[in-house]
Scaffold this motif. Structure first.
Motif, PDB file in Angstrom:
ATOM      1  N   ASP A  57       0.809  -1.226   0.000  1.00 60.18           N
ATOM      2  CA  ASP A  57       0.000   0.000   0.000  1.00 60.18           C
ATOM      3  C   ASP A  57       0.839   1.271   0.000  1.00 60.18           C
ATOM      4  OD1 ASP A  57      -2.402  -1.500   0.085  1.00 60.18           O
ATOM      5  OD2 ASP A  57      -2.237  -1.677   2.268  1.00 60.18           O
ATOM      6  N   VAL A  58       1.975   1.220  -0.668  1.00 58.97           N
ATOM      7  CA  VAL A  58       2.794   2.432  -0.827  1.00 58.97           C
ATOM      8  C   VAL A  58       2.247   3.209  -2.019  1.00 58.97           C
ATOM      9  CG1 VAL A  58       5.109   3.326  -1.253  1.00 58.97           C
ATOM     10  CG2 VAL A  58       4.808   1.236   0.107  1.00 58.97           C
ATOM     11  N   ASN A  59       2.118   4.527  -1.869  1.00 55.81           N
ATOM     12  CA  ASN A  59       1.538   5.324  -2.946  1.00 55.81           C
ATOM     13  C   ASN A  59       2.413   5.295  -4.201  1.00 55.81           C
ATOM     14  OD1 ASN A  59       3.227   8.010  -3.158  1.00 55.81           O
ATOM     15  ND2 ASN A  59       2.975   7.614  -0.969  1.00 55.81           N
ATOM     16  N   LEU A  60       1.741   5.473  -5.346  1.00 54.18           N
ATOM     17  CA  LEU A  60       2.408   5.320  -6.639  1.00 54.18           C
ATOM     18  C   LEU A  60       3.574   6.288  -6.813  1.00 54.18           C
ATOM     19  CD1 LEU A  60       2.516   4.007  -9.417  1.00 54.18           C
ATOM     20  CD2 LEU A  60       0.843   5.697 -10.208  1.00 54.18           C
ATOM     21  N   ILE A  61       3.418   7.524  -6.358  1.00 52.89           N
ATOM     22  CA  ILE A  61       4.483   8.526  -6.507  1.00 52.89           C
ATOM     23  C   ILE A  61       5.749   8.067  -5.798  1.00 52.89           C
ATOM     24  CG2 ILE A  61       5.193  10.894  -6.034  1.00 52.89           C
ATOM     25  CD1 ILE A  61       3.107  10.661  -8.205  1.00 52.89           C
ATOM     26  N   SER A  62       5.592   7.517  -4.609  1.00 55.86           N
ATOM     27  CA  SER A  62       6.752   7.044  -3.850  1.00 55.86           C
ATOM     28  C   SER A  62       7.423   5.869  -4.548  1.00 55.86           C
ATOM     29  CB  SER A  62       6.323   6.640  -2.432  1.00 55.86           C
ATOM     30  OG  SER A  62       5.862   7.764  -1.705  1.00 55.86           O
ATOM     31  N   VAL A  63       6.611   4.973  -5.117  1.00 53.89           N
ATOM     32  CA  VAL A  63       7.175   3.825  -5.847  1.00 53.89           C
ATOM     33  C   VAL A  63       7.962   4.317  -7.060  1.00 53.89           C
ATOM     34  CG1 VAL A  63       6.634   1.743  -7.170  1.00 53.89           C
ATOM     35  CG2 VAL A  63       5.360   2.262  -5.069  1.00 53.89           C
ATOM     36  N   ILE A  64       7.410   5.288  -7.785  1.00 56.07           N
ATOM     37  CA  ILE A  64       8.109   5.854  -8.943  1.00 56.07           C
ATOM     38  C   ILE A  64       9.426   6.484  -8.511  1.00 56.07           C
ATOM     39  CG2 ILE A  64       8.024   7.672 -10.704  1.00 56.07           C
ATOM     40  CD1 ILE A  64       5.022   7.129 -10.925  1.00 56.07           C
ATOM     41  N   CYS A  65       9.420   7.173  -7.368  1.00 56.92           N
ATOM     42  CA  CYS A  65      10.648   7.802  -6.864  1.00 56.92           C
ATOM     43  C   CYS A  65      11.708   6.750  -6.526  1.00 56.92           C
ATOM     44  CB  CYS A  65      10.334   8.647  -5.628  1.00 56.92           C
ATOM     45  SG  CYS A  65       9.485  10.195  -5.994  1.00 56.92           S
ATOM     46  N   LEU A  66      11.286   5.631  -5.963  1.00 57.99           N
ATOM     47  CA  LEU A  66      12.230   4.560  -5.654  1.00 57.99           C
ATOM     48  C   LEU A  66      12.851   3.983  -6.929  1.00 57.99           C
ATOM     49  CD1 LEU A  66      10.250   2.718  -2.820  1.00 57.99           C
ATOM     50  CD2 LEU A  66      12.353   4.045  -2.546  1.00 57.99           C
ATOM     51  N   GLU A 114      15.412   8.566  -3.540  1.00 57.38           N
ATOM     52  CA  GLU A 114      15.240   7.514  -2.539  1.00 57.38           C
ATOM     53  C   GLU A 114      14.607   8.072  -1.279  1.00 57.38           C
ATOM     54  OE1 GLU A 114      17.789   3.917  -0.377  1.00 57.38           O
ATOM     55  OE2 GLU A 114      18.835   5.520  -1.451  1.00 57.38           O
ATOM     56  N   ASN A 115      15.007   9.284  -0.900  1.00 51.56           N
ATOM     57  CA  ASN A 115      14.421   9.926   0.267  1.00 51.56           C
ATOM     58  C   ASN A 115      12.919  10.133   0.088  1.00 51.56           C
ATOM     59  OD1 ASN A 115      14.334  11.718   2.729  1.00 51.56           O
ATOM     60  ND2 ASN A 115      13.855  13.240   1.166  1.00 51.56           N
ATOM     61  N   MET A 116      12.517  10.631  -1.097  1.00 45.75           N
ATOM     62  CA  MET A 116      11.095  10.850  -1.344  1.00 45.75           C
ATOM     63  C   MET A 116      10.339   9.523  -1.351  1.00 45.75           C
ATOM     64  SD  MET A 116      10.792  14.031  -3.993  1.00 45.75           S
ATOM     65  CE  MET A 116      11.761  13.323  -5.333  1.00 45.75           C
ATOM     66  N   GLY A 117      10.974   8.481  -1.923  1.00 44.92           N
ATOM     67  CA  GLY A 117      10.324   7.178  -1.933  1.00 44.92           C
ATOM     68  C   GLY A 117      10.173   6.599  -0.536  1.00 44.92           C
ATOM     69  N   LEU A 118      11.218   6.701   0.266  1.00 43.88           N
ATOM     70  CA  LEU A 118      11.159   6.151   1.617  1.00 43.88           C
ATOM     71  C   LEU A 118      10.198   6.926   2.509  1.00 43.88           C
ATOM     72  CD1 LEU A 118      14.890   5.204   2.279  1.00 43.88           C
ATOM     73  CD2 LEU A 118      12.973   3.689   1.769  1.00 43.88           C
ATOM     74  N   ASN A 119       9.993   8.204   2.216  1.00 48.59           N
ATOM     75  CA  ASN A 119       8.967   8.955   2.948  1.00 48.59           C
ATOM     76  C   ASN A 119       7.622   8.273   2.799  1.00 48.59           C
ATOM     77  OD1 ASN A 119      10.473  11.035   4.102  1.00 48.59           O
ATOM     78  ND2 ASN A 119      10.324  12.332   2.290  1.00 48.59           N
TER      79      ASN A 119
END
Length: 203
Positions: free
Chosen positions: A80-89, A146-151
């Protein structure tokens, strides 16, 4: 003296050939590593798998009968991680990989030019400048995304990642140092090119 010069020329040639081979191997390793990281990220269906800094905590390490230990890193499998964070990762892995692959490729091109006897010219200076910027970009872009994704990952767990953010950028320090070192070569090539032109003008 002529023999010494010939020996030195042969040694220089061997060094450059070795650098070209190593550069090609590095490109292969970087491609493999990026693919592996992407595979690990989506290794669990419906979730993302990340290795992230966490608050220091005591665990029992499964070594022999077990031993008390302290860890500040963990591999998390989170759904359930939001799509934006997954894209950032994904971008953190892809952009860092592309930057480093590009730097290695330009390093191979530079070595081939040196091997051909082209040392002090504007193109070599430009190549080293781009390499320096590529190393800097790799050290910034990877941790930034990575920081934005891990947020988003920590938010999905009901936590906050801000306290460990600086650790990501700390890991980029070797790339920053390498960027500075390559940047020094830019100065060397530019000054060498200028001196060569001035020398030609005197002849």
């Amino acid at each position: 003296m002529a023999k010494d010069a010939a020996t030195q020329a042969k040694a220089d040639k061997n060094d450059l050939l070795t650098a070209i081979v190593v550069g090609a191997l590095v490109i292969g390793v970087l491609i493999y590593d990026s693919v592996q990281r992407l595979g690990a990220l989506f290794g669990t269906a419906g979730a993302v798998t990340v290795t992230a800094p966490i608050p220091s905590q005591t665990i029992t390490a499964t070594i022999g009968d077990g031993a008390p230990a302290t860890t500040d890193m963990a591999t998390l499998v989170v759904g359930d991680v939001n799509l934006i964070s997954v894209i950032c990762l994904v971008l953190a892995i892809v952009l860092r990989g592309l930057c480093l692959i590009g730097v290695a490729a330009l390093g191979v091109v530079l070595c081939r030019r040196l091997l051909g006897g082209v040392v002090f010219d504007q193109l070599n200076a430009r190549l080293t400048l781009i390499m320096s910027m590529g190393l800097l970009a790799a050290g910034l872009a990877g941790p930034w995304f990575e920081n934005m994704g891990l947020n988003g990952v920590f938010a999905a767990l009901g936590g906050d990642f801000e306290d460990a953010r600086w650790l990501l950028f700390r890991d980029g320090i070797p790339l920053f140092v390498a960027a500075i070192a390559v940047g020094v070569l830019v100065i060397v090539f530019r000054r060498g090119t200028r001196l060569e032109k001035e020398t030609e003008g005197l002849v």
